[in-house]
Write an enzyme that holds these catalytic residues in place. Sequence first.
Site, PDB file in Angstrom:
ATOM      1  N   SER A 106       0.817  -1.211   0.000  1.00 45.86           N
ATOM      2  CA  SER A 106       0.000   0.000   0.000  1.00 45.86           C
ATOM      3  C   SER A 106       0.856   1.268   0.000  1.00 45.86           C
ATOM      4  O   SER A 106       1.611   1.522  -0.932  1.00 45.86           O
ATOM      5  CB  SER A 106      -0.963  -0.036   1.187  1.00 45.86           C
ATOM      6  N   ASP A 245      -2.522   6.323  -3.482  1.00 43.75           N
ATOM      7  CA  ASP A 245      -1.347   5.711  -2.863  1.00 43.75           C
ATOM      8  C   ASP A 245      -0.840   4.588  -3.758  1.00 43.75           C
ATOM      9  O   ASP A 245      -1.305   4.417  -4.886  1.00 43.75           O
ATOM     10  CB  ASP A 245      -1.661   5.222  -1.446  1.00 43.75           C
ATOM     11  N   ASP A 247      -1.112   1.385  -4.062  1.00 42.93           N
ATOM     12  CA  ASP A 247      -2.003   0.397  -4.669  1.00 42.93           C
ATOM     13  C   ASP A 247      -3.360   0.987  -5.030  1.00 42.93           C
ATOM     14  O   ASP A 247      -4.278   0.264  -5.401  1.00 42.93           O
ATOM     15  CB  ASP A 247      -2.161  -0.835  -3.779  1.00 42.93           C
ATOM     16  N   ASP A 249      -5.901   2.362  -3.459  1.00 50.22           N
ATOM     17  CA  ASP A 249      -7.163   2.143  -2.757  1.00 50.22           C
ATOM     18  C   ASP A 249      -7.520   3.313  -1.843  1.00 50.22           C
ATOM     19  O   ASP A 249      -8.531   3.276  -1.149  1.00 50.22           O
ATOM     20  CB  ASP A 249      -7.160   0.821  -1.981  1.00 50.22           C
TER      21      ASP A 249
END
Length: 447
Positions: A106, A245, A247, A249
Amino acid sequence: MTRKYFGTDGVRGRVGDAPITPDFVMRLGHAAGKVLALGQKTSQGKPTVLIGKDTRISGYMLEAALEAGFTAAGVNVLLTGPLPTPGIAYLTRTLRLAAGVVISASHNPYYDNGIKFFSASGDKLPDDVESQIEAMVEEPMTCVHSDELGRARRIDDAAGRYIEFCKSTFPYEHDLHGLKIVVDCANGAAYHIAPHVFHELGAEVISIGNQPNGRNINAGYGATAPEKLIEAVKANGADLGLAFDGDADRLQVVDADGRLYNGDELLYLIVRDRQASGQRVEGAVGTLMTNMAVELALKRLGVSFVRAKVGDRYVLEELNRHHWQLGGEGSGHLLCLDRHTTGDGIVSALQVLAALRRSGKTLPQLLDGVSLFPQTLINVRVEKGFDWQNHAGLKAVRDRVEPELEGRGRVLIRASGTEPVVRVMVEAEQVETAERAAQELAAALRA
């Protein structure tokens, strides 16, 4: 039950240190294959899982390890290459696969990585299923017979499928023509996705943080480092800036004046837009850290508000428990379950843009009903095992301070899950009030 490997968002750590090693990740894939997939054989005889990743250089190594583990368990594998986490959730569901796996840490630096799983329905796994996988990891790894081994192949149109899905969550009667948007992809998984989504809807797109090299994910770009986005919005005279960010999400938004809006404010905006569109919104879910001003503003709209533990998985659990659709965290994890099964930065951005288009208003105008309360956070270092919950001095100060806030502020005290620290947070309408109360509570803890 205390879990050994899984945290609030899968298994995560420093690459090369346990548990993020090739050996462990292979065993994890094998265990997950046994638990998630082998009860779901398809007409072809073998279940299939989807594996995606962000742009970290370690993703190649961990992808190969997972592939080996799953195929050794007799599970077929589809590989997407770099793709946002919510894209894996979407494709797992629409391709009718047994499970989805994301290799990502992440918003963490490139030298960290992690593994998280989605069920066949595109939901994050509940704690009990993760515990089953943990138990299976401890069992000896055995390879199925050669005739039963799984196969692996790449899926070429994953990005295109996901781009079309994202666009489908934006109202058909509107477009983004006339808007200039800066898109910060954090040198992460959205680098080849997000710019296309907004461009194809008509916006003029200026991309930054879109040149990943395996080691620059989240480095000075993205939702956790919005300074370059603010600069780019001002320098280019843009109408809006969007930061994701690593990834993709989570989402942070910057307006034309360079003001940053966090997930708390964006949750309020989306709720308000749903109501303005004629949709009934019974309630919304935040976390222990959600600013109290948002809770009070939602109640003025007639919307109930519930706080979950910190972590989007717990927000999702509360949404499902109450049969609600909208929730989020200040960090930018926003859940719109009427659009997707999981938090999605790009889809969340499209909900914000839809609100702007439908209303004809600016972000400040749409958020005129909420002004975030100042927060003061003090970390108090304590001895390991310190029983702060039964600290008489702390209780006495808290019993005095909380009534003084008169329902227009709050006190939150909680232990860190990663270090010997007790976090003291106070919100109040006046910053001086928050600072004074936090200092008094921290002093009581130290006494």
